[in-house]
Design an enzyme around this catalytic site. Structure first.
Site, short mmCIF file in Angstrom:
data_model
loop_
_atom_site.label_atom_id
_atom_site.label_comp_id
_atom_site.label_asym_id
_atom_site.label_seq_id
_atom_site.Cartn_x
_atom_site.Cartn_y
_atom_site.Cartn_z
N SER A 10 0.80 -1.22 0.00
CA SER A 10 0.00 0.00 0.00
C SER A 10 0.84 1.28 0.00
O SER A 10 0.32 2.35 -0.32
CB SER A 10 -0.94 0.02 1.21
OG SER A 10 -0.22 0.15 2.42
N LYS A 68 1.03 4.74 6.96
CA LYS A 68 0.50 5.52 5.84
C LYS A 68 1.13 6.91 5.88
O LYS A 68 1.85 7.27 6.81
CB LYS A 68 -1.03 5.67 5.93
CG LYS A 68 -1.82 4.38 6.03
CD LYS A 68 -1.83 3.59 4.75
CE LYS A 68 -2.65 2.31 4.90
NZ LYS A 68 -2.55 1.43 3.72
#
Length: 374
Positions: A47, A134
């Site tokens: 990701s 993230k």
């Protein structure tokens, strides 16, 4: 003058006792370092590619934002959720303490790569929820919007990471092979079709399907190189009129991953009126992360501890996170905000990188060792 006898001479520790003492000291020291200063993590999913790769090992600084006091103190040292190699919980939930944060020398900023506890794992204590990594797109009080894959913060385009991946449609006059995509790093050993796949159309003359191009996940830099070769390159963007199951999962908002918002990130001390729209946007926050004893929400009626309320004041700050692999990231677009008390630390550098599919000679990605994370 005192005379030492055999009875009062100190006993020498056995080798086994010295070994136990050394182990105990090492565990205490490692636990304190892990809690106060640095903790090691690994990247298990794509990701954050290509900024961070599967198999990267990171050090995450607790000093930047300030380390948290444990909410669940009854835990085996150097574990997270389970005892190593078992499915047995490594903690007891008999005691739950308020969580505080020691002073740090920085705050979470737009663009920081942050490790945090995944907020949607509500069955676990906050400090033992799974660790995610993230990039912070929005800090408290920011208004976040995504227009055609480009993130905007307070109406201005957010700076895109240099190696950020996005999907493109690349139209060609000739067929391309694995060797070509490998040359431009548009290839994935784990699954060759993951980063590129053919686009076929029906040839009206030959009455058969022919390859006219490729769906490619790559960086803006590589996409520009393809354009310089004479290829037609366009971003593969979800249409605005194609709603997706994204946060806040309400029929009031026809959003998708590429066309999202505007959405205001909650800020500690900020008060919002509890309109139908705001209830849909912030219901998850009010119910699950504000430590309210009892919340009842029916339609546009909100009761907290049995008292009807028409406005709400947030008790802590929140953040909006997105992965650098924008079309292949389960992030705040899908599960919402990250509470301040879920922030673990800032990812600072890669100390080791192992290619999961590499062989004996190319297992270690030497060029990535000790790279700073930006």
């Amino acid at each position: 003058m005192e005379v030492k006898t055999a009875e009062n001479k100190p006993k020498r520790k056995s080798a086994f006792r010295e070994w136990l003492d050394s182990i105990a000291f090492a565990v205490v020291a490692a636990t304190l370092i892990r809690w106060l200063f640095l903790e090691a993590y690994t990247i298990p999913t794509p990701s954050m590619e290509n900024s961070l790769l599967v198999g990267d090992f990171l050090f995450v600084s607790k000093l930047h934002y300030g380390t948290r006091t444990p909410q669940t103190p009854l835990q085996i040292p150097l574990t997270h959720q389970k005892i190593w190699g078992t499915n047995i919980d490594s903690y007891l939930s008999w005691i739950k303490l308020p969580m505080y944060r020691l002073p740090g020398f920085s705050h979470v900023k737009n663009g920081d790569v942050v490790v945090f506890n995944y907020p949607d794992s509500l069955g676990l204590p906050a400090d033992l929820r799974p660790n995610y990594i993230k990039r912070c797109i929005g800090i408290p009080g920011d208004v976040i919007e995504v227009r055609g894959t480009q993130a905007y913060v307070n109406g201005k385009p957010a700076e895109n990471p240099e190696r950020m991946l996005q999907p493109y449609l690349v139209y060609t006059k000739e067929e391309l092979d694995t060797k070509f995509f490998l040359k431009y790093d548009v290839w994935n050993r784990r699954n060759e079709s993951e980063n590129w796949s053919p686009i076929a159309e029906l040839d009206s003359v030959r009455k058969e399907m022919v390859t006219v191009g490729y769906r490619v996940v790559t960086s803006a830099k590589v996409a520009a190189q393809f354009r310089e070769m004479g290829m037609k390159v366009v971003q593969d963007i979800m249409p605005k009129d194609m709603p997706e199951n994204v946060y806040p999962n309400s029929q009031l908002f026809a959003w998708n991953r590429d066309n999202y918002g505007p959405l205001r990130v909650p800020k500690e001390g900020e008060t919002v009126p509890l309109t139908a729209l705001n209830i849909a946007l912030y219901r998850d926050v009010i119910e699950n992360y504000e430590y309210n004893d009892k919340v009842e929400i029916e339609g546009t009626t909100v009761k907290i501890n049995g008292t009807p309320v028409t406005s709400y004041t947030f008790k802590q700050d929140y953040y909006f996170m997105m992965g650098d692999n924008r079309s292949n990231s389960a992030d705040s677009r899908y599960w919402g905000f990250v509470p301040a008390d879920h922030i673990v630390g800032k990812a600072v550098f890669i100390w080791m990188s192992l290619d999961p599919e590499g062989g004996l000679l190319d297992k270690i990605r030497w060029r990535r060792l000790f790279n700073l994370i930006d």
